[in-house]
Scaffold this active site. Structure first.
Site, PDB file in Angstrom:
ATOM      1  N   CYS A  47      33.999 -67.825  32.626  1.00  0.00           N
ATOM      2  CA  CYS A  47      33.176 -68.181  33.319  1.00  0.00           C
ATOM      3  C   CYS A  47      33.258 -69.629  34.308  1.00  0.00           C
ATOM      4  CB  CYS A  47      31.948 -67.875  32.298  1.00  0.00           C
ATOM      5  SG  CYS A  47      30.161 -67.886  33.482  1.00  0.00           S
ATOM      6  N   SER A  49      30.416 -72.221  34.297  1.00  0.00           N
ATOM      7  CA  SER A  49      29.912 -73.273  33.039  1.00  0.00           C
ATOM      8  C   SER A  49      30.565 -72.812  32.034  1.00  0.00           C
ATOM      9  CB  SER A  49      28.329 -72.098  31.959  1.00  0.00           C
ATOM     10  OG  SER A  49      27.511 -71.309  32.859  1.00  0.00           O
ATOM     11  N   HIS A  52      35.690 -76.720  31.885  1.00  0.00           N
ATOM     12  CA  HIS A  52      35.560 -78.038  31.390  1.00  0.00           C
ATOM     13  C   HIS A  52      35.768 -78.983  32.917  1.00  0.00           C
ATOM     14  CE1 HIS A  52      39.471 -75.989  31.175  1.00  0.00           C
ATOM     15  NE2 HIS A  52      39.720 -76.825  31.105  1.00  0.00           N
ATOM     16  N   HIS A  69      31.680 -67.978  26.179  1.00  0.00           N
ATOM     17  CA  HIS A  69      30.529 -66.841  26.398  1.00  0.00           C
ATOM     18  C   HIS A  69      30.390 -65.385  26.668  1.00  0.00           C
ATOM     19  CE1 HIS A  69      29.561 -68.770  29.479  1.00  0.00           C
ATOM     20  NE2 HIS A  69      29.020 -68.433  30.597  1.00  0.00           N
TER      21      HIS A  69
HETATM   22  N1  COD Z   1      27.713 -72.279  51.221  1.00  0.00           N
HETATM   23  C1  COD Z   1      28.260 -71.216  51.087  1.00  0.00           C
HETATM   24  N2  COD Z   1      28.639 -70.451  50.130  1.00  0.00           N
HETATM   25  C2  COD Z   1      29.583 -71.811  49.052  1.00  0.00           C
HETATM   26  C3  COD Z   1      29.282 -73.207  49.534  1.00  0.00           C
HETATM   27  C4  COD Z   1      28.533 -73.340  50.679  1.00  0.00           C
HETATM   28  N3  COD Z   1      28.045 -74.996  50.699  1.00  0.00           N
HETATM   29  N4  COD Z   1      29.721 -73.585  48.793  1.00  0.00           N
HETATM   30  C5  COD Z   1      30.689 -72.842  47.669  1.00  0.00           C
HETATM   31  N5  COD Z   1      30.380 -71.775  48.645  1.00  0.00           N
HETATM   32  C6  COD Z   1      30.325 -70.135  47.173  1.00  0.00           C
HETATM   33  C7  COD Z   1      31.698 -70.621  47.071  1.00  0.00           C
HETATM   34  O1  COD Z   1      33.402 -70.346  48.242  1.00  0.00           O
HETATM   35  C8  COD Z   1      32.485 -70.132  46.191  1.00  0.00           C
HETATM   36  O2  COD Z   1      32.619 -68.026  46.975  1.00  0.00           O
HETATM   37  C9  COD Z   1      31.013 -68.967  45.446  1.00  0.00           C
HETATM   38  O3  COD Z   1      30.214 -69.866  46.519  1.00  0.00           O
HETATM   39  C10 COD Z   1      30.727 -69.747  44.026  1.00  0.00           C
HETATM   40  O4  COD Z   1      31.660 -69.250  43.126  1.00  0.00           O
HETATM   41  P1  COD Z   1      32.490 -69.334  42.233  1.00  0.00           P
HETATM   42  O5  COD Z   1      32.898 -68.139  41.760  1.00  0.00           O
HETATM   43  O6  COD Z   1      32.541 -70.562  42.377  1.00  0.00           O
HETATM   44  O7  COD Z   1      30.710 -69.198  40.992  1.00  0.00           O
HETATM   45  P2  COD Z   1      30.786 -67.892  39.861  1.00  0.00           P
HETATM   46  O8  COD Z   1      29.594 -66.817  40.913  1.00  0.00           O
HETATM   47  O9  COD Z   1      31.488 -67.543  38.725  1.00  0.00           O
HETATM   48  O10 COD Z   1      28.903 -68.494  39.909  1.00  0.00           O
HETATM   49  C11 COD Z   1      28.219 -69.614  38.902  1.00  0.00           C
HETATM   50  C12 COD Z   1      27.592 -70.472  39.461  1.00  0.00           C
HETATM   51  C13 COD Z   1      28.236 -71.263  40.854  1.00  0.00           C
HETATM   52  C14 COD Z   1      26.346 -69.692  40.282  1.00  0.00           C
HETATM   53  C15 COD Z   1      27.165 -71.082  38.497  1.00  0.00           C
HETATM   54  O11 COD Z   1      26.042 -72.487  38.429  1.00  0.00           O
HETATM   55  C16 COD Z   1      27.088 -70.295  37.198  1.00  0.00           C
HETATM   56  O12 COD Z   1      27.340 -69.723  36.319  1.00  0.00           O
HETATM   57  N6  COD Z   1      25.354 -69.739  37.337  1.00  0.00           N
HETATM   58  C17 COD Z   1      25.213 -68.930  36.269  1.00  0.00           C
HETATM   59  C18 COD Z   1      23.671 -68.913  35.378  1.00  0.00           C
HETATM   60  C19 COD Z   1      23.810 -68.965  34.308  1.00  0.00           C
HETATM   61  O13 COD Z   1      22.855 -67.962  34.108  1.00  0.00           O
HETATM   62  N7  COD Z   1      24.229 -69.413  33.460  1.00  0.00           N
HETATM   63  C20 COD Z   1      24.563 -69.562  31.986  1.00  0.00           C
HETATM   64  C21 COD Z   1      26.080 -69.419  31.252  1.00  0.00           C
HETATM   65  S1  COD Z   1      27.148 -68.936  32.819  1.00  0.00           S
HETATM   66 ZN    ZN Z   2      28.287 -67.346  32.207  1.00  0.00          ZN
END
Ligand code: COD
Ligand code: ZN
Ligand code: ZN
Length: 376
Positions: A47, A49, A52, A69
């Site tokens: 994930c 989060s 690192h 996690h």
């Molecule tokens: N505009 C549009 N899309 C974008 C931009 C932008 N400016 N920047 C990045 N992106 C896209 C990327 O291309 C990617 O596809 C996506 O956004 C982000 O996806 P990932 O794969 O990097 O991340 P995820 O889906 O695993 O999400 C994680 C979050 C980034 C949301 C992160 O903040 C998180 O883990 N949130 C969970 C919150 C939580 O409850 N955490 C507790 C334990 S994890």
């Molecule tokens: Zn997570």
């Protein structure tokens, strides 16, 4: 061989110092003390989060540490007084625990137990000791879970029993990513049939939001990402339109306002970028729209927007783990997967042997993977 009551030697990915690659080490895992549970991890997801290098939620962790996690496993042994699970049970560790006694647990609308390690980074069990050592050195835990190891020890409040036939390779995603996204749509926003939605960011979280919007009966689900390669999967899961902000000169909220004749009912920020959080607010309808912040922005960052944006009736929400209360809701989510209410295999883009964990992180960072699940 009966391992109960004995120290177990096994493999784990240890982060010795900030921003270094993880190192696979032989570690020792002590038996569970009272009200603790030792779990054999079968599958664990990577994930954001845990990242690192970009240091999402793990910034300020104590070192050395075992991250991870989002996982599923089987109880190996239990400490005195444990009643919630027994050896052989299939379980999911909970990074948001449920002590059952604190204000967070006794408020039915809250899912944030005050004993959660989130934001505190104590990195130890309740008695201020660790069950992990490597060559005699204490290793800290992470978010009450630490799943990047063949065996982990968690407190009884941080684990929930799931169905005996649950496919662990898939339901491990219920430990974080899927539930966070899906719950943001169905619990936090409470998306209604016929409503319009916009989802910013199409990683594992954003795609899970799309699944939630679809299950809730949304009529339009607009998916937004700067990486157009993400669109195929978004459509497969229920997006009705996909937009790449790079294809437009106008700000993305103007594009969405125009497309929807005044804004969506529900918008979701799933990136962790404060500028996009403001875009999500501005994309929602000015009087009946709700923006939900799912992404975690860098610690200390400030979200600022004109105060009048809310004068007209908009709402802004946030939440962890999609508002789910792990002990109560996770077993049902697992049963829902088994009944094919939704499919997690579309989110699970890659499977890797545990030894290739650093490759899994690289693939998440460069956008190649949605979710990589590591197998022991
Ligand atoms: N505009 C549009 N899309 C974008 C931009 C932008 N400016 N920047 C990045 N992106 C896209 C990327 O291309 C990617 O596809 C996506 O956004 C982000 O996806 P990932 O794969 O990097 O991340 P995820 O889906 O695993 O999400 C994680 C979050 C980034 C949301 C992160 O903040 C998180 O883990 N949130 C969970 C919150 C939580 O409850 N955490 C507790 C334990 S994890
Ligand atoms: Zn997570
Ligand atoms: Zn509590």
């Amino acid at each position: 061989m009966d391992t109960a009551g004995k120290v177990i030697k096994c493999k784990a990915a240890v982060l010795w110092e900030p921003r270094q690659p993880l190192k696979i080490e032989g570690i020792e895992v002590a038996p569970p003390k009272a009200h603790e549970v030792r779990i054999k991890i079968v599958a664990t997801g990577i994930c954001r989060s845990d990242d690192h290098i970009t240091e999402g939620l793990m910034k300020n962790s104590k070192y050395p540490v075992i991250l991870g996690h989002e996982a599923a496993g089987i109880v190996e042994s239990i400490g005195d007084g444990v009643t919630a699970v027994k050896p052989g049970d299939k379980v999911i560790p909970l990074f948001l625990p449920h002590c059952g006694e604190c204000r967070g647990c006794t408020e039915p609308k809250s899912n944030l137990c005050h004993k959660a390690d989130l934001g505190k980074h104590n990195g130890l069990m309740s008695d201020n000791t660790s069950r992990f050592t490597c060559n005699g050195k204490l290793i800290h835990n992470f978010l009450n879970t630490s799943t990047f190891t063949e065996y982990t020890v968690v407190e009884e409040m941080s684990v929930v029993k799931i169905h005996d036939d649950a496919p662990l390779d898939q339901v491990c995603l219920i430990g974080c990513g899927f539930s966070t996204g899906y719950g943001s749509a169905v619990n936090l926003a409470k998306v209604e049939p016929g409503s319009t939605c916009a989802v910013f960011g199409l990683g594992g979280i954003g795609l899970s939001v799309i699944i939630g919007c679809k299950v809730a009966g949304a009529s339009r689900i607009i998916a937004i990402d700067v990486n157009s390669k993400k669109f195929e999967k978004a459509k497969l899961l229920g997006a009705t339109e996909c937009i790449n902000p790079k294809d437009y000169e106008n700000p993305i909220h103007e594009v969405i306002q125009k497309l929807t004749n005044g804004g969506v009912h529900y918008s979701f920020e799933c990136i962790g970028n404060t500028d996009i959080m403001v875009s999500a607010i501005l994309s929602s309808h000015l009087s009946c729209g709700t923006a939900v912040i799912v992404g975690v922005a860098p610690s200390g960052s400030i979200l600022s927007f004109p105060s009048r944006l809310f004068l007209t009736g908009r709402a802004l929400k946030g939440g962890l783990f999609g508002g789910f209360r792990g002990k109560e809701n996770v077993p049902q989510l697992v049963s829902d997967v088994m009944a094919e209410k939704f499919k997690l295999d579309e989110l699970l883009s890659h499977k890797l042997p545990f030894s290739e964990i650093n490759k899994g992180f690289d693939m998440l960072r460069n956008g190649e993977s949605i979710r990589t699940v590591l197998k022991f």
